[in-house]
Write a protein that holds these residues in place. Sequence first.
Motif, short mmCIF file in Angstrom:
data_model
loop_
_atom_site.label_atom_id
_atom_site.label_comp_id
_atom_site.label_asym_id
_atom_site.label_seq_id
_atom_site.Cartn_x
_atom_site.Cartn_y
_atom_site.Cartn_z
N ALA A 169 0.84 -1.21 0.00
CA ALA A 169 0.00 0.00 0.00
C ALA A 169 0.87 1.25 0.00
CB ALA A 169 -0.92 0.00 1.22
N ASP A 172 1.91 2.01 -3.46
CA ASP A 172 0.82 2.63 -4.24
C ASP A 172 0.78 4.14 -4.02
OD1 ASP A 172 -0.05 0.22 -5.24
OD2 ASP A 172 -1.48 -0.12 -3.61
N GLY B 358 -6.77 -2.82 2.23
CA GLY B 358 -6.57 -2.02 1.03
C GLY B 358 -7.77 -1.85 0.11
N ASP B 359 -8.71 -2.80 0.14
CA ASP B 359 -9.84 -2.69 -0.78
C ASP B 359 -11.01 -1.89 -0.19
OD1 ASP B 359 -10.60 -4.50 1.13
OD2 ASP B 359 -11.59 -5.89 -0.27
N GLN B 388 -5.21 2.86 -3.34
CA GLN B 388 -5.36 1.61 -4.09
C GLN B 388 -6.24 1.91 -5.31
OE1 GLN B 388 -3.53 -0.72 -2.56
NE2 GLN B 388 -3.22 0.81 -0.98
#
Lengths: 452, 452
Positions: A169, A172, B358-359, B388
């Motif tokens: 993460a 990202d 993360g989602d 993300q």
Amino acid sequence: MKQIFEPRTVALIGASRDELSVGHGIIKNLIYGGVFKTQYNIPFKGKTYLVNPNAKSILGLKCYPSILNIKSRIDLAIIAVPASFVPSIVKDCIKKKVKGIIVISAGFSETGPKGRKLQEQILKDVTKANIPLIGPNCLGIINTKHINASFAPSTPPQGHIGFITQSGALADSIIDWAIEKNYGFSKIISVGNSASKDVSDFISYLAKDKDTKSITIYLEALNNGKKFMQAVKKCKKPIVILKGGKTDFGKEAITTHTGTLAGSYKVYNAAFKQLGITIVEDIESLFLYAKLLSEFKKIKNNIAIITNGGGCGVVTADLCSAEGINLAKLSPSTLQKLDASGKMHPAYSRSNPLDIIGDALSIRYKTALDCVLSQKNISAAIVIQTLQTMTDPVENAKVIVKLKKKYPKKPIIALFMGGKFTKAGKHYLEIYNIPVFEFPNKAVKALKALIK
Amino acid sequence: MKQIFEPRTVALIGASRDELSVGHGIIKNLIYGGVFKTQYNIPFKGKTYLVNPNAKSILGLKCYPSILNIKSRIDLAIIAVPASFVPSIVKDCIKKKVKGIIVISAGFSETGPKGRKLQEQILKDVTKANIPLIGPNCLGIINTKHINASFAPSTPPQGHIGFITQSGALADSIIDWAIEKNYGFSKIISVGNSASKDVSDFISYLAKDKDTKSITIYLEALNNGKKFMQAVKKCKKPIVILKGGKTDFGKEAITTHTGTLAGSYKVYNAAFKQLGITIVEDIESLFLYAKLLSEFKKIKNNIAIITNGGGCGVVTADLCSAEGINLAKLSPSTLQKLDASGKMHPAYSRSNPLDIIGDALSIRYKTALDCVLSQKNISAAIVIQTLQTMTDPVENAKVIVKLKKKYPKKPIIALFMGGKFTKAGKHYLEIYNIPVFEFPNKAVKALKALIK
């Protein structure tokens, strides 16, 4: 590792039609270089094969029921299927004689004993077959010149920073930030659970990688301290590290994050220092320091401050002093040059910080910075710009870019204080890779990183 | 002071046609509220008279040869003529019975004995006439609701921070920054040489000013420590201070900047602490802390971190720990609420930092933040967003704004890591006055300022 970072053929096992899925994001990154469009995205230069037994094609690419149905040789296999299926897919990959594997899928040692067993199984197989494996439970890898083999939102600009991270993460967000700030990366490597290849292996890889000039690491825990020390000792490139889990709260957070134990920070810290690694406490510094260290050799502790605002010069001087940064005395010949230029204000400070007064136009910045950097014992400069009505941030930025070319070994740190009317100048500096800050604290810390 | 900050009539002596001059900038600020256009500029609500014996009119306004030729009563006289002319102009102003004077002109005590003499002369006259004077050698003042009586490039947004500064250039840059970041100011006061009214007088003024909720000060030196202590003791509003000249380099820089001596920082620091003043080391913190302190009462040391990135949660937890900030334990009932919501990922951390994986879409952020802030002993939250592919920064920002309304006494600090694809969300937060940062260090320090 070459087959992982510079493959000619890639198979993605777990290619998905679902636009929100990881298995779809990876396809887009392979085909376009990014899920989100940016000017830095580059399509994978080789050939991509998708594996999905339930689809005929996705995004125009044919799907195969298994990697074993692909006739071409496969260099890199990327696996993004549920954890329980991974061991048999890995076996298929070994049968197919792939040259490298990335396991994106989560659900391994980070989840408990059952996952750990799955992980041990795949590790045993790839070790026996002598195939390098990245992951499991990772974001993947990016070689900015060749392939985006990850589910990151996009690709960062090309450049010379290598980044090894135990948090995907983080990568990202840093990619998104780097696009805005023009920070260039060579490789980004999300190590995940490091079942096979770990941080030390990637240090050794980046140490030899011709595109990488400095190495940044976000590290939570090491399995093999000795291996790490050996890798770092052999590496001739500057390494900057941020260690997560220094404190009790951080360590506890790591337990829930990756299931690993963080160990004693004191031990880590002592080892890092002994190895000459630059240690940072916050994320931004990681990349800032790496960028500076990839561009400049360490410099002598003798710097100058140029400012069009007295108070900001004072605050910056205070912060330099607190960080042990020495402000060099301006030599009589430098003062003579400044006087003779005819460009200084009658009330200019004639000392360091060199206050060139609020009405400074860019010609005065140019004269001041040139005179100061030509003084032999001055090794770097912080250039402060406050926004007066006559200030021209873009012209001042151009002056700095030109003088950077004239004095390539003397770092110039820009401190352009302001917002709306200043940002065009800051943006110009970012494009030309001049570190630029809004407030003194960070500018001073950046310079500190470069001092011997 | 009312006549200086809320005048109905203003005379500018030294109005100039030269577009790059201070005397022209002030006209523009009076007429338009700014030299550079912004949505925050407001024209002066009263009537402006220009004094220039060599011009008939400037920017459509009639010029008078002397203030004595103006028939109307004058509340505030702004003087921007060369220093040597100032004493006689001040005498004219006294004759005209103006209610207040701002001397913009430089060339007084900061330049040496000759200038000091000029300054003493005007001080004697205004003291005798009992007329408040700001300056000389200053930027002027801004009352964001009423008048921009300065040569700053523009006016900052209206708000509740009062700023008293011994550096005018600093104010200029901060205004530019504040426009971009939506930091609201009530009054900005550049004190210059403080011949008559000094920092202490302005503390007393802002202490009673209904638009000011917190007071920020950039201070280089005090002439009268006792007066300062009395003013601060009487002030019930939070005061945040940045002291220039803490160190040898800084002190030396002050000598060339304002000609004053900075004194011992140890003495200052001890006094500030005793008076309950918040001390900061860098410029940004000055306004950040003031903004937070104007909005929130000090809170208990029990906070929560919510994150969609494990590693960033770890780093933030480490920094909290290092700053002595306590991460509260999530109570069984909070965990029950989170479980019962059906919105959490199966692998969510069930601890603080609360890793929502993360989602996470915005509904998960909303559920997590609401559950955590509803836990009575949790007094504030840091909300971390990494970017993300499924992350929606603007929707997440909206969630935070809504929950700020639901929990008005619990500060929420946003940590939105990223750049290009994150900035729309950050901008939304800035518009709604939520403190938002790119990296953990500053977010943690901001929260620290609010803890009892």
